[in-house]
Motif scaffolding. Structure first.
Motif, PDB file in Angstrom:
ATOM      1  N   ARG A   1     -11.127   3.532  -1.496  1.00  0.00           N
ATOM      2  CA  ARG A   1     -10.117   4.515  -1.873  1.00  0.00           C
ATOM      3  C   ARG A   1     -10.557   5.077  -3.119  1.00  0.00           C
ATOM      4  O   ARG A   1     -10.937   4.155  -4.070  1.00  0.00           O
ATOM      5  CB  ARG A   1      -8.661   4.149  -2.068  1.00  0.00           C
ATOM      6  CG  ARG A   1      -7.865   3.900  -0.448  1.00  0.00           C
ATOM      7  CD  ARG A   1      -6.667   2.875  -0.696  1.00  0.00           C
ATOM      8  NE  ARG A   1      -5.550   3.681  -1.417  1.00  0.00           N
ATOM      9  CZ  ARG A   1      -4.351   3.888  -0.981  1.00  0.00           C
ATOM     10  NH1 ARG A   1      -3.983   3.813   0.296  1.00  0.00           N
ATOM     11  NH2 ARG A   1      -3.617   4.387  -1.580  1.00  0.00           N
TER      12      ARG A   1
ATOM     13  N   ARG B   1       0.755  18.626 -14.647  1.00  0.00           N
ATOM     14  CA  ARG B   1       0.061  17.956 -13.504  1.00  0.00           C
ATOM     15  C   ARG B   1      -0.937  18.897 -12.914  1.00  0.00           C
ATOM     16  O   ARG B   1      -2.023  18.605 -12.548  1.00  0.00           O
ATOM     17  CB  ARG B   1       1.270  18.021 -12.421  1.00  0.00           C
ATOM     18  CG  ARG B   1       0.894  17.463 -11.038  1.00  0.00           C
ATOM     19  CD  ARG B   1       1.497  17.314  -9.806  1.00  0.00           C
ATOM     20  NE  ARG B   1       2.872  16.678 -10.377  1.00  0.00           N
ATOM     21  CZ  ARG B   1       2.903  15.074 -10.072  1.00  0.00           C
ATOM     22  NH1 ARG B   1       1.968  14.476  -9.917  1.00  0.00           N
ATOM     23  NH2 ARG B   1       3.700  14.709 -10.555  1.00  0.00           N
TER      24      ARG B   1
ATOM     25  N   GLN C   1      -4.820  18.450 -12.115  1.00  0.00           N
ATOM     26  CA  GLN C   1      -5.258  18.325 -10.699  1.00  0.00           C
ATOM     27  C   GLN C   1      -6.056  19.498 -10.270  1.00  0.00           C
ATOM     28  O   GLN C   1      -7.051  19.104  -9.766  1.00  0.00           O
ATOM     29  CB  GLN C   1      -4.114  18.416  -9.826  1.00  0.00           C
ATOM     30  CG  GLN C   1      -4.358  18.161  -8.401  1.00  0.00           C
ATOM     31  CD  GLN C   1      -3.123  17.918  -7.407  1.00  0.00           C
ATOM     32  OE1 GLN C   1      -2.234  17.392  -7.898  1.00  0.00           O
ATOM     33  NE2 GLN C   1      -3.366  18.072  -5.980  1.00  0.00           N
TER      34      GLN C   1
ATOM     35  N   THR D   1       0.877  -1.287   0.149  1.00  0.00           N
ATOM     36  CA  THR D   1      -0.265  -0.018  -0.093  1.00  0.00           C
ATOM     37  C   THR D   1       1.142   1.235  -0.001  1.00  0.00           C
ATOM     38  O   THR D   1       1.722   1.494   0.774  1.00  0.00           O
ATOM     39  CB  THR D   1      -0.776   0.098   1.164  1.00  0.00           C
ATOM     40  OG1 THR D   1      -1.728  -1.199   1.124  1.00  0.00           O
ATOM     41  CG2 THR D   1      -1.936   1.076   1.315  1.00  0.00           C
ATOM     42  N   LEU D   2       0.731   2.184  -0.903  1.00  0.00           N
ATOM     43  CA  LEU D   2       1.335   3.431  -0.981  1.00  0.00           C
ATOM     44  C   LEU D   2       0.661   4.497  -0.456  1.00  0.00           C
ATOM     45  O   LEU D   2      -0.657   4.437  -0.570  1.00  0.00           O
ATOM     46  CB  LEU D   2       1.647   3.469  -2.477  1.00  0.00           C
ATOM     47  CG  LEU D   2       2.527   2.591  -3.202  1.00  0.00           C
ATOM     48  CD1 LEU D   2       2.645   3.112  -4.639  1.00  0.00           C
ATOM     49  CD2 LEU D   2       4.088   2.574  -2.368  1.00  0.00           C
ATOM     50  N   PRO D   3       1.400   5.577   0.027  1.00  0.00           N
ATOM     51  CA  PRO D   3       0.615   6.867   0.362  1.00  0.00           C
ATOM     52  C   PRO D   3      -0.478   7.419  -0.700  1.00  0.00           C
ATOM     53  O   PRO D   3      -0.083   7.159  -1.854  1.00  0.00           O
ATOM     54  CB  PRO D   3       1.827   7.741   0.651  1.00  0.00           C
ATOM     55  CG  PRO D   3       2.893   6.907   0.822  1.00  0.00           C
ATOM     56  CD  PRO D   3       2.719   5.650   0.054  1.00  0.00           C
ATOM     57  N   SER D   4      -1.524   7.782  -0.290  1.00  0.00           N
ATOM     58  CA  SER D   4      -2.589   8.580  -1.067  1.00  0.00           C
ATOM     59  C   SER D   4      -1.773   9.639  -1.744  1.00  0.00           C
ATOM     60  O   SER D   4      -1.080  10.528  -1.267  1.00  0.00           O
ATOM     61  CB  SER D   4      -3.659   8.864  -0.359  1.00  0.00           C
ATOM     62  OG  SER D   4      -4.115   7.910   0.503  1.00  0.00           O
ATOM     63  N   GLN D   5      -2.269   9.557  -3.279  1.00  0.00           N
ATOM     64  CA  GLN D   5      -1.865  10.822  -4.084  1.00  0.00           C
ATOM     65  C   GLN D   5      -0.294  11.187  -3.928  1.00  0.00           C
ATOM     66  O   GLN D   5      -0.148  12.317  -3.552  1.00  0.00           O
ATOM     67  CB  GLN D   5      -2.987  11.915  -3.834  1.00  0.00           C
ATOM     68  CG  GLN D   5      -4.247  11.397  -4.129  1.00  0.00           C
ATOM     69  CD  GLN D   5      -4.438  11.234  -5.554  1.00  0.00           C
ATOM     70  OE1 GLN D   5      -3.647  11.298  -6.208  1.00  0.00           O
ATOM     71  NE2 GLN D   5      -5.821  10.744  -5.831  1.00  0.00           N
TER      72      GLN D   5
ATOM     73  N   THR E   1      -0.532  17.206   3.507  1.00  0.00           N
ATOM     74  CA  THR E   1      -1.392  16.722   4.470  1.00  0.00           C
ATOM     75  C   THR E   1      -0.665  15.628   5.151  1.00  0.00           C
ATOM     76  O   THR E   1      -0.835  15.496   6.425  1.00  0.00           O
ATOM     77  CB  THR E   1      -2.857  16.545   3.795  1.00  0.00           C
ATOM     78  OG1 THR E   1      -3.235  17.708   3.157  1.00  0.00           O
ATOM     79  CG2 THR E   1      -3.880  15.951   4.920  1.00  0.00           C
TER      80      THR E   1
ATOM     81  N   PHE F   1       3.205  12.808  -4.901  1.00  0.00           N
ATOM     82  CA  PHE F   1       3.471  13.936  -5.980  1.00  0.00           C
ATOM     83  C   PHE F   1       2.577  14.970  -6.042  1.00  0.00           C
ATOM     84  O   PHE F   1       2.841  15.721  -6.834  1.00  0.00           O
ATOM     85  CB  PHE F   1       4.010  13.231  -7.197  1.00  0.00           C
ATOM     86  CG  PHE F   1       4.586  11.890  -7.340  1.00  0.00           C
ATOM     87  CD1 PHE F   1       5.834  11.645  -6.375  1.00  0.00           C
ATOM     88  CD2 PHE F   1       4.056  10.937  -8.137  1.00  0.00           C
ATOM     89  CE1 PHE F   1       6.459  10.363  -6.462  1.00  0.00           C
ATOM     90  CE2 PHE F   1       4.666   9.476  -8.096  1.00  0.00           C
ATOM     91  CZ  PHE F   1       6.076   9.371  -7.267  1.00  0.00           C
ATOM     92  N   SER F   2       1.291  15.073  -5.378  1.00  0.00           N
ATOM     93  CA  SER F   2       0.537  16.008  -5.319  1.00  0.00           C
ATOM     94  C   SER F   2       0.985  16.915  -4.201  1.00  0.00           C
ATOM     95  O   SER F   2       1.047  16.421  -2.900  1.00  0.00           O
ATOM     96  CB  SER F   2      -0.564  15.310  -5.257  1.00  0.00           C
ATOM     97  OG  SER F   2      -1.813  16.779  -4.566  1.00  0.00           O
ATOM     98  N   HIS F   3       1.140  18.243  -4.463  1.00  0.00           N
ATOM     99  CA  HIS F   3       1.530  19.064  -3.246  1.00  0.00           C
ATOM    100  C   HIS F   3       0.469  18.809  -1.968  1.00  0.00           C
ATOM    101  O   HIS F   3       1.032  18.719  -0.923  1.00  0.00           O
ATOM    102  CB  HIS F   3       1.411  20.691  -3.679  1.00  0.00           C
ATOM    103  CG  HIS F   3       2.254  21.083  -4.570  1.00  0.00           C
ATOM    104  ND1 HIS F   3       3.601  21.202  -4.005  1.00  0.00           N
ATOM    105  CD2 HIS F   3       2.435  21.352  -5.808  1.00  0.00           C
ATOM    106  CE1 HIS F   3       4.406  21.679  -5.255  1.00  0.00           C
ATOM    107  NE2 HIS F   3       3.646  21.675  -6.090  1.00  0.00           N
ATOM    108  N   ILE F   4      -0.692  19.139  -2.324  1.00  0.00           N
ATOM    109  CA  ILE F   4      -1.761  19.299  -1.157  1.00  0.00           C
ATOM    110  C   ILE F   4      -1.938  18.204  -0.522  1.00  0.00           C
ATOM    111  O   ILE F   4      -1.867  18.396   0.893  1.00  0.00           O
ATOM    112  CB  ILE F   4      -2.886  20.167  -1.607  1.00  0.00           C
ATOM    113  CG1 ILE F   4      -3.574  20.939  -0.525  1.00  0.00           C
ATOM    114  CG2 ILE F   4      -3.752  19.101  -2.309  1.00  0.00           C
ATOM    115  CD1 ILE F   4      -4.424  22.020  -1.206  1.00  0.00           C
ATOM    116  N   ASP F   5      -1.909  17.228  -0.966  1.00  0.00           N
ATOM    117  CA  ASP F   5      -2.024  15.627  -0.490  1.00  0.00           C
ATOM    118  C   ASP F   5      -0.887  15.365   0.376  1.00  0.00           C
ATOM    119  O   ASP F   5      -1.123  14.685   1.258  1.00  0.00           O
ATOM    120  CB  ASP F   5      -2.358  14.569  -1.528  1.00  0.00           C
ATOM    121  CG  ASP F   5      -3.757  15.008  -2.150  1.00  0.00           C
ATOM    122  OD1 ASP F   5      -4.720  14.715  -1.817  1.00  0.00           O
ATOM    123  OD2 ASP F   5      -3.660  15.784  -3.340  1.00  0.00           O
TER     124      ASP F   5
END
Lengths: 464, 521
Positions: free
Chosen positions: B179, B153, B157, A146-150, A159, A152-156
């Motif tokens: 998920r 990206r 997004q 299981t990998l972290p959610s999202q 968080t 490479f997305s800044h906001i995720d």
């Protein structure tokens, strides 16, 4: 975006321990510790400096081996970074060697951090990032864990750094959960444990406790309700106060929340400003355009620490931030400027803690959205994963590297694709090591960091 | 539509109602109002900015407060919080003409088609600089340099489809473990980054390769440089194949068409526009109705923003207040614009260039036009506030910037602005002590003009009812109304310092700084 059903589901599955009363029954030793130190002699503070945008840690800490032979780590670095590689002779030498046996050098804009590190007052944690469980590059590529959610997305990723529960939509941050833990065990102070001098952030929000938002000028007085210098001030204040009182009873949840913030602000103004009126520090904090007011924020943190007795706080947690690290372009110039400001501000903060005699009671650490890709996009680097971070304080076992240095080769052992490096240490391990120093027993850490049990090493050892 | 409905519409759809606009609108149908607004000449910003160093925000406030094209300006502002650029940091600092030119793209296309808007935004030099698509070069295998992934990206997004697959009602599609299902992969980002190579500045002083390297035109759209475009085959989101040998322009069109036609766009953009204009927590059915209009405006046109605006603002959930979780926190900027519009605020030059607001906006209010700290706007659309609001399952985006410090700083500045007025006798007040004086007042001080309001001031109940209509769409509680009537009654209207104008300013200040007003509902 998220229904209440999914939140309830989450709490039921993995966050329930935090809210359950069974937690409260296991803490007698902790409660005794609180009881015997009412005089604040046991004071401790954590300070998070968040580098918004994703600091390029691989150009902050650069291989700098004594000799260049064969495929030494500097030439691997240089090949991966292409036109963005820092010249080896520009690096500021640091003492010791990292896990790969190589010496490392610091970005040339950070002489103050160099001194702090070489004097043993700061350490680096190598290649730390969001993880659910130990993960190799091969596993990440295969999707077999299981990998972290999202990713490479800044906001995720911001968080997840703040919550350190990388497989969930949890929005309560680990500093908030720490404050909840203390609150549940009878800790009290006149100002919340969590003080936010930067941006509002999830890191400090708890289920039971909310942070206090402190301006860089202290606590402003709300004129409409609290300024008695105005013509007709008494009757006007009475009317405004009556409206506020009605609003706290308003059936609309947003109105009552707004009223709660306003009421909370009014209730803390005198406390904060009287406390801060006790004289400033002699340590000077610089200020530069583009530094995001980081110096002013850290100055305010130092003033709050100075005033800790006024807040009857034996534990404080501060958040400050600095933006501009999303260096897809102009990496070399932008990062040099930002790290230069950071380095100067960290020295001022260290000096101010020394001035107050609390350098052994305050630990500062850096955090950021994510690390950046090893490869160049021409003028900058892109979003990635593992990153290096700094820990500074008198009780940091400094002048050393912790964690495992990754291979800096594109296509190397730690690359999950195009130079994105899988972390070898998790944010859970990083945060738990800080919390252990802060005063939370090992047996209580799993309740605050539900994924910590997935990792073998629970104490990274960077705190004395 | 009647006065209360008109005030409600104008609160959601403009920078604030006025006595006059309520009167006009109340006698119109919704259809007629939207037709008239769409036909109003756009108020632009770039023509007002003489050079790159002149602060454009004064013209933003002036157009927001005094422009006739209110729906268009308000939509442009909402879009500026989705299609974000910023001169708070990064390459656009002090580039006021670039910023104004970009904002004018939003103004011009705010009631047009989202596909056109997406293309103009993509090729604008301000966006090109902000998210580094300008001079994004084809990969170089010999040096290991890859294409810049920044714009690829963020357009996915933030500007079009979002991270996870949505149902048309805005709810997230989840897999068997609960998920969200990702809309795109890292490989999709990398391939789209290659599609977006080869765009440089419109030539300024050079041609060809030298223009690519050296020129930056901050106003006109970027142009393609064939030598810098990656002509290899790519596969982008949805397994859309971009064949080898294509041009930068041709591939950009294919990519934008692909994103624009993705089923997520309607609910993703539509829900955020609802949040900016009406309420933080629209029902799934409301989102579905708006998304449906985005998908088809009734004439088989996708992406018609005027139709979307009308769907949002005439929906049953917009036209009447909902329950205890309904509404949104008013953004600090919108409190200022509403105050100035309601009381006809302008300065000695006819502008709205209040120094104390313009120059302290981000520090004190955590907000300023195109001054977000990052491309993620001042607040995120899914922000949750710990405590009762989270327990209730609510998101409250605007609360992200509200804390003990910003709340008080915003309130104090609003109070100061409320007491800065000129009454019908020509007396100017520059401070809350009501001794008529020009202290603190200069040519850039935005003065309220209370004359039109003073007719109500002799009867406190009438004054409060009128303020209730204009500022709170008639939603004031009876307790609040009585508190205000009692207070206003205690203010004399017949002395040198206490005039009918004083009563107007006093009551306005109390309302606009109240928690009840602070939630638009």
């Amino acid at each position: 975006m998220k229904s209440s059903l999914s939140r309830r589901k989450f709490i039921g599955l993995s966050g329930g321990a935090l809210a359950s009363s069974s937690l409260l029954t296991t803490l007698s030793g902790f409660q005794r510790a609180l009881a015997v130190t009412p005089d604040n002699s046991d004071y401790k503070a954590l300070v998070c400096v968040f580098m918004f945008g994703g600091n390029d840690g691989f150009n902050w800490l650069v291989p700098n081996p004594a000799t260049l032979t064969g495929s030494d780590p500097y030439s691997v670095y240089s090949r991966s970074r292409s036109n963005l590689a820092l010249a080896r002779n520009s690096l500021l030498p640091l003492n010791g060697t990292a896990s790969d046996g190589s010496a490392y050098g610091l970005h040339p804009s950070c002489p103050e951090i160099q001194t702090l590190f070489n004097n043993g007052n700061a350490a680096f944690l190598c290649n730390v990032g969001t993880l659910v469980r130990p993960t190799t590059a091969a596993q990440a590529k295969a999707g077999s864990v299981t990998l972290p959610s999202q990713l490479f997305s800044h906001i995720d990723q911001q968080t997840l750094w703040m919550t350190s529960i990388s497989n969930s939509l949890e929005r309560y941050g680990w500093a908030g959960r720490v404050a909840d833990f203390y609150d549940a065990n009878g800790y009290s102070s006149s100002l919340p444990m969590n003080i936010n001098v930067g941006d509002t952030n999830y890191w400090q929000e708890g289920r039971r406790t909310i942070p206090y938002g402190m301006g860089i000028d202290g606590a402003p007085v709300m004129n409409v309700t609290n300024n008695s210098a105005y013509y007709r001030s008494g009757t006007r204040q009475n009317a405004a106060t009556a409206l506020l009182s009605q609003a706290t009873q308003d059936s609309n949840l947003l109105v009552s929340e707004y009223a709660a913030v306003q009421l909370g602000a009014a209730g803390k103004v005198s406390l904060v400003n009287n406390a801060l009126a006790g004289g400033d520090l002699s340590t000077q904090f610089g200020s530069w355009p583009g530094d995001g007011d980081l110096g002013k924020q850290l100055h305010q943190v130092a003033r709050c620490i100075k005033a800790r007795a006024n807040f009857s706080s034996s534990r404080q947690i501060f958040f400050v931030g600095m933006g501009g690290f999303d260096t897809h372009n102009g990496l070399l110039n932008t990062q040099a400027a930002l790290l230069g400001y950071l380095s100067k501000h960290l020295k001022s903060f260290w000096d101010s803690m020394s001035e107050l005699g609390v350098q052994n009671k305050v630990t500062l650490f850096t955090a950021s959205d994510f690390g950046r890709s090893l490869g160049s996009n021409g003028d900058g680097t892109d979003h990635a994963w593992g990153n290096h971070h700094l820990i500074m304080g008198g009780t940091v076992s400094g002048g050393r590297y912790y964690g495992t240095m990754p291979s800096l080769a594109i296509g190397g052992a730690d690359d999950v694709g195009n130079g994105r490096v899988v972390p070898s240490t998790s944010t859970d391990q990083f945060a738990s090591t800080l919390c252990r120093w802060f005063g939370i027993a090992d047996s209580d850490l799993n309740s605050i960091f539900p994924n910590l049990a997935n990792f073998g090493t629970r104490n990274l050892g960077f705190m004395v | 539509m009647g006065q209360a409905a008109a005030a409600r519409l104008l609160t959601q759809a403009t920078f604030g109602p006025t006595i006059d606009s309520i009167t006009t609108t109340s006698s119109q149908s919704y259809d007629a109002w939207f037709i008239a607004q769409a036909a109003t000449t756009p108020s632009l910003h770039l023509p007002l900015v003489p050079d790159k160093d002149t602060d454009w925000t004064q013209f933003w406030f002036t157009n927001a407060v005094r422009g006739q094209d209110q729906l268009r300006q308000r939509m442009a502002f909402a879009l500026s919080e989705i299609l974000v650029i910023s001169n708070a940091n990064g390459p656009l600092v002090n580039q006021n003409q670039a910023i104004a030119a970009y904002y004018d793209i939003l103004v011009t296309n705010a009631l047009g088609n989202y596909r056109d808007l997406l293309e103009k935004v993509t090729l604008s030099p301000a966006m090109g600089l902000y998210l580094s698509m300008m001079r994004n070069n084809k990969p170089d295998i010999t040096t290991g340099i890859h294409a810049d992934e920044n714009y690829a990206r963020e357009i996915m997004q933030l500007f079009s489809i979002g991270l996870v697959k949505l149902n048309q009602d805005g709810t997230v599609q989840t897999d068997s473990s609960g998920r969200g299902i990702a809309t795109y992969s890292q490989a999709d980002v990398e391939n789209l980054a290659r599609v977006f190579t080869g765009w440089g500045s419109n030539p300024v002083n050079n041609t060809g390769e030298n223009a690519w390297v050296f020129d930056t035109d901050y106003i006109n759209p970027m142009v393609a440089y064939a030598n810098h475009h990656d002509t290899g085959a790519k596969t982008i989101i949805g397994n859309v194949v971009v064949p080898a040998g294509g041009t930068a322009a041709g591939e950009l069109k294919l990519a934008l068409d692909t994103l624009f036609n993705h089923p997520n766009v309607g609910p993703f953009i539509g829900k955020q526009l609802i949040q900016r204009l009406v309420t933080s927590n629209p029902s799934p059915a409301y989102v579905r109705r708006v998304a449906s209009t985005f998908n088809n405006n009734g004439q088989n046109v996708r992406g018609d923003l005027l139709a979307v605006a009308k769907a949002i603002l005439t929906d049953p959930e917009a036209v009447s207040a909902g329950g205890n979780s309904y509404g949104k926190l008013r953004e600090p900027l919108l409190k200022f614009t509403q105050l100035w519009r309601a009381f006809n605020g302008y300065d000695a030059n006819g502008k709205v260039a209040e120094y104390m607001v313009i120059h302290n906006s981000t520090r004190y209010f955590a907000q300023g036009p195109l001054l977000s700290p990052s491309v993620f706007n001042f607040f995120r659309p899914d922000y949750q506030r710990a405590g009762a609001l989270t327990t209730a399952g609510l998101v409250v985006p605007e609360f992200q910037t509200l804390n003990e410090s910003t709340l008080v700083n915003t309130s104090n500045q609003l109070e100061r602005q409320a007491y800065q007025f000129i009454n019908s006798q020509g007396h100017s007040s520059g401070d809350p002590n009501f001794v008529y004086t020009t202290n603190n007042i200069n040519n850039n001080s935005v003065m309220l003009h209370t004359t039109q309001w003073e007719q109500y001031a002799n009867t406190p109940a009438t004054l409060i009812d009128q303020l209730n209509l204009v500022l709170m769409s008639g939603q004031m509680s009876s307790a609040m109304r009585q508190t205000l009537i009692d207070y206003v009654s205690s203010v004399s209207a017949t002395t040198a310092n206490d005039t009918p104008g004083s009563r107007v300013a006093e009551a306005a200040s109390l309302i606009i700084n109240s928690p009840q007003y602070s939630i638009q509902r």
